[in-house]
Design a protein around this motif. Structure first.
Motif, PDB file in Angstrom:
ATOM      1  N   ARG A 341      43.718  32.212  27.950  1.00 27.52           N
ATOM      2  CA  ARG A 341      42.800  33.112  28.625  1.00 27.52           C
ATOM      3  C   ARG A 341      43.373  33.499  29.977  1.00 27.52           C
ATOM      4  O   ARG A 341      43.702  32.632  30.779  1.00 27.52           O
ATOM      5  CB  ARG A 341      41.474  32.367  28.800  1.00 27.52           C
ATOM      6  CG  ARG A 341      40.338  33.276  29.078  1.00 27.52           C
ATOM      7  CD  ARG A 341      38.993  32.592  28.911  1.00 27.52           C
ATOM      8  NE  ARG A 341      38.087  33.310  29.765  1.00 27.52           N
ATOM      9  CZ  ARG A 341      37.459  32.797  30.796  1.00 27.52           C
ATOM     10  NH1 ARG A 341      37.591  31.525  31.082  1.00 27.52           N
ATOM     11  NH2 ARG A 341      36.699  33.546  31.545  1.00 27.52           N
ATOM     12  N   ALA A 364      42.372  36.038  25.144  1.00 26.75           N
ATOM     13  CA  ALA A 364      41.502  36.905  25.939  1.00 26.75           C
ATOM     14  C   ALA A 364      42.191  37.321  27.226  1.00 26.75           C
ATOM     15  O   ALA A 364      42.766  36.501  27.933  1.00 26.75           O
ATOM     16  CB  ALA A 364      40.204  36.178  26.261  1.00 26.75           C
ATOM     17  N   GLU A 366      41.311  39.694  30.614  1.00 24.18           N
ATOM     18  CA  GLU A 366      40.304  40.481  31.334  1.00 24.18           C
ATOM     19  C   GLU A 366      40.996  41.209  32.474  1.00 24.18           C
ATOM     20  O   GLU A 366      41.674  40.597  33.282  1.00 24.18           O
ATOM     21  CB  GLU A 366      39.206  39.580  31.890  1.00 24.18           C
ATOM     22  CG  GLU A 366      38.364  38.959  30.811  1.00 24.18           C
ATOM     23  CD  GLU A 366      37.232  38.132  31.408  1.00 24.18           C
ATOM     24  OE1 GLU A 366      36.653  38.563  32.420  1.00 24.18           O
ATOM     25  OE2 GLU A 366      36.963  37.056  30.859  1.00 24.18           O
ATOM     26  N   ASN A 389      41.597  40.165  22.363  1.00 22.38           N
ATOM     27  CA  ASN A 389      40.232  40.234  22.891  1.00 22.38           C
ATOM     28  C   ASN A 389      40.288  40.723  24.330  1.00 22.38           C
ATOM     29  O   ASN A 389      40.430  39.959  25.254  1.00 22.38           O
ATOM     30  CB  ASN A 389      39.614  38.830  22.824  1.00 22.38           C
ATOM     31  CG  ASN A 389      38.149  38.878  23.105  1.00 22.38           C
ATOM     32  OD1 ASN A 389      37.579  39.943  23.336  1.00 22.38           O
ATOM     33  ND2 ASN A 389      37.522  37.717  23.106  1.00 22.38           N
TER      34      ASN A 389
HETATM   35  C1  LIG Z   1      36.416  37.325  23.684  1.00 24.47           C
HETATM   36  O1  LIG Z   1      36.292  37.079  25.064  1.00 24.47           O
HETATM   37  C2  LIG Z   1      34.972  36.837  25.486  1.00 24.47           C
HETATM   38  C3  LIG Z   1      34.948  36.693  26.986  1.00 24.47           C
HETATM   39  O2  LIG Z   1      36.190  36.473  27.512  1.00 24.47           O
HETATM   40  C4  LIG Z   1      34.441  35.602  24.772  1.00 24.47           C
HETATM   41  O3  LIG Z   1      33.099  35.369  25.146  1.00 24.47           O
HETATM   42  C5  LIG Z   1      34.529  35.803  23.274  1.00 24.47           C
HETATM   43  O4  LIG Z   1      34.129  34.621  22.614  1.00 24.47           O
HETATM   44  C6  LIG Z   1      35.957  36.145  22.862  1.00 24.47           C
HETATM   45  N1  LIG Z   1      36.018  36.437  21.444  1.00 24.47           N
HETATM   46  C7  LIG Z   1      37.000  36.000  20.675  1.00 24.47           C
HETATM   47  C8  LIG Z   1      36.928  36.416  19.247  1.00 24.47           C
HETATM   48  O5  LIG Z   1      37.895  35.290  21.083  1.00 24.47           O
END
Ligand SMILES: *[C@@H]1O[C@H](CO)[C@@H](O)[C@H](O)[C@H]1NC(C)=O
Ligand SMILES: *[C@@H]1O[C@H](CO)[C@@H](O)[C@H](O)[C@H]1NC(C)=O
Ligand SMILES: *[C@@H]1O[C@H](CO)[C@@H](O)[C@H](O)[C@H]1NC(C)=O
Ligand SMILES: *[C@@H]1O[C@H](CO)[C@@H](O)[C@H](O)[C@H]1NC(C)=O
Ligand SMILES: *[C@@H]1O[C@H](CO)[C@@H](O)[C@H](O)[C@H]1NC(C)=O
Length: 499
Positions: A341, A364, A366, A389
């Motif tokens: 992340r 992820a 951001e 993501n």
């Molecule tokens: C995508 O990112 C969001 C926030 O960063 C998180 O809440 C969500 O679970 C993530 N989804 C996946 C499929 O990783």
């Protein structure tokens, strides 16, 4: 006899035994709640068997003898009342009480007799009161206490034996007080402590061995404590520490050497400080680090390649609201095999290169609230939006794409097509140069056609000879060997300048 009998029977009914107005009483669960009421004393007409008494946000001025009627209480919440003092021995009959919440009152003096009798108490909350001093053995009757919250008082003096007898204490809040030094001497009697919150005080420095005796500490919170200098061995002995919060201090550098004592550290929060750069190896030795949070580091301008090179277990990097951080160098976050992340919100990034990190495990990213310039450099990001993501990325420039979401754009929108005049120019230049070079080559071949033909013949012959030799000796010749062995047959290349 008859009237007396009636009185005994009817008085409680008439007075409404159980529930005063504004309260909710449940005789099955033994819970009474009088929240946001106008009570100025603790009611005495409640069911004597109640176990949970919530009197939050009333106007109660004193804890009087009322409590002696309720000897089964496990939980009392008197938060946000007007308590000024608690008479000695008030809780003598509360042998079963486990939690006592006195948050947000005006208590200024408590002493050793205040909490007498609370043999089973595990949680005591005195946050947001007017305590200014903790004398010797203040809580010594609370032998079962596990969590003690003394935050948001005005404590400036703590006796070294203030916490004596609290053998089971695991969580201690001393944050937001008037302490000018970490109360190191008091720690020797609470070696069981697992969590310590001492932020929002005025320390300025942390001397060597500041937390001596706290060998079981796993969480340490020293945010907003005015720290500008951390002594080399300040954290010595904190071998179990897993989480450290140093945010909102005045550190001008990452205390790299100081942090090396924290071999188990998993989580570090160090934003809102004054450092300008994360140097190579800034978090050296922290091989267990899983999460790092650098938020609102107002001076942070640069992150050197290798800043996290020792932190191979990093899963989350939070770099948020660092307004002077305008870019991330290529490769600055590579070599982090567990990075999942990456939070890069609210910085000053205009673009993000794909080679910043290696994207293996990244789940992820951001990137919202950056002044992103949506041009062809972000084509890779657009392409990977669906597979990764990615939270919304909004364009800031160019003007025609302002506030558009990257997600909704096409390669054309990003100016990646060949219709781009700049790219067209590049392509034309390339084609013309290639044509000229080809022409020159033809000319050359034509002029020296005889020599070239001869050279090719020689080359073929040599090659055959060599491959035969190689076969014989099972060995490759170096260039020198080749030259000496082929002697006269070696062809001097014609320098281009001779043209
Ligand atoms: C995508 O990112 C969001 C926030 O960063 C998180 O809440 C969500 O679970 C993530 N989804 C996946 C499929 O990783
Ligand atoms: C603290 O208690 C007072 C009343 O005594 C109330 O007005 C105030 O909102 C409370 N504050 C908090 C943070 O609960
Ligand atoms: C403790 O505090 C109570 C109430 O403030 C007071 O009556 C009592 O005298 C004090 N006891 C000692 C030993 O200071
Ligand atoms: C904090 O302590 C200092 C002395 O150590 C004192 O002068 C000051 O008034 C205290 N501040 C508060 C808010 O209690
Ligand atoms: C920090 O404190 C140490 C020892 O107290 C001192 O030698 C050093 O100069 C201080 N550093 C800063 C930046 O104040």
């Amino acid at each position: 006899m008859y009237p007396l009998f009636l009185v005994i029977l009817l008085v409680p009914a008439a007075c409404g035994i159980g529930c005063p107005p504004g309260c909710e009483c449940n005789d099955d669960t033994f819970v009474v709640q009088c929240v946001h009421g106008r009570l100025d004393v603790i009611p005495i007409t409640l069911n004597p068997a109640i176990q949970r008494l919530v009197l939050k946000s009333n106007r109660i001025r004193s804890v009087d003898s009322a409590l002696q009627f309720y000897r089964d209480l496990r939980y009392i919440d008197l938060s946000s009342n007007h308590l000024v003092s608690i008479p000695s021995g008030n809780f003598l009959y509360q042998e079963r009480l486990q939690e006592l919440h006195l948050y947000n009152n005006t208590l200024s003096s408590i002493n050793t007799t205040t909490f007498q009798g609370l043999k089973s108490l595990t949680v005591l909350n005195l946050r947001k009161n007017y305590l200014d001093e903790l004398p010797k053995r203040l809580f010594s009757t609370l032998t079962k206490i596990e969590e003690l919250d003394l935050g948001e008082n005005s404590i400036s003096r703590i006796d070294p034996l203030a916490f004596d007898g609290l053998r089971n204490l695991r969580v201690l809040y001393l944050d937001d007080n008037n302490l000018s030094m970490v109360p190191t001497p008091t720690f020797s009697v609470i070696g069981s402590l697992a969590e310590l919150h001492v932020g929002h005080n005025g320390f300025t420095i942390l001397p060597d061995d500041s937390f001596k005796g706290l060998s079981k500490l796993t969480v340490l919170d020293i945010r907003s404590a005015g720290l500008s200098n951390i002594s080399l061995n300040a954290f010595r002995g904190l071998t179990m520490l897993r989480s450290l919060n140093l945010a909102d201090n005045r550190l001008q550098q990452i205390p790299t050497a100081q942090l090396q004592h924290l071999v188990r550290l998993e989580e570090l929060t160090i934003g809102q400080n004054e450092f300008t750069v994360l140097e190579k190896g800034a978090f050296k030795g922290l091989s267990n680090l899983v999460k790092i949070d650098i938020t609102s580091a107002i001076n942070l301008e640069r992150i050197e390649k290798g800043a996290f090179s020792d932190n191979l277990n990093l899963e989350t990097i939070i770099l948020v609201s660092n307004k002077r951080l305008e870019s991330l160098e290529d490769g600055v976050l590579v070599g982090l095999p567990n990075l999942r992340r990456l939070v890069l919100r609210e910085n000053s990034f205009k673009t993000l290169s794909e080679s910043v990190t290696s994207w293996n495990e990244l789940k992820a990213l951001e990137l919202t609230d950056n002044p992103i310039n949506c041009d062809c450099q972000l084509l890779w990001l657009l392409k990977s939006i669906s597979s990764r993501n990615l939270t919304n990325v909004q364009c800031s420039t160019p003007l025609q794409l302002r506030d558009r979401s990257l997600r909704t754009l096409t390669a054309d929108d990003l100016g990646c097509s060949f219709r781009d005049p700049r790219q067209q120019a590049i392509i034309i230049t390339f084609c013309v140069s290639a044509t000229i070079l080809l022409g020159l080559l033809c000319l050359f071949l034509f002029r020296y056609r005889l020599k070239v033909r001869e050279a090719l013949k020689d080359y073929k012959w040599n090659k055959r000879a060599i491959s035969r030799k190689e076969h014989e000796y099972q060995k490759t010749f170096s260039d020198e060997d080749y030259i000496t062995r082929t002697g006269q047959h070696y062809i001097k290349p014609i320098p281009v300048t001779e043209l």
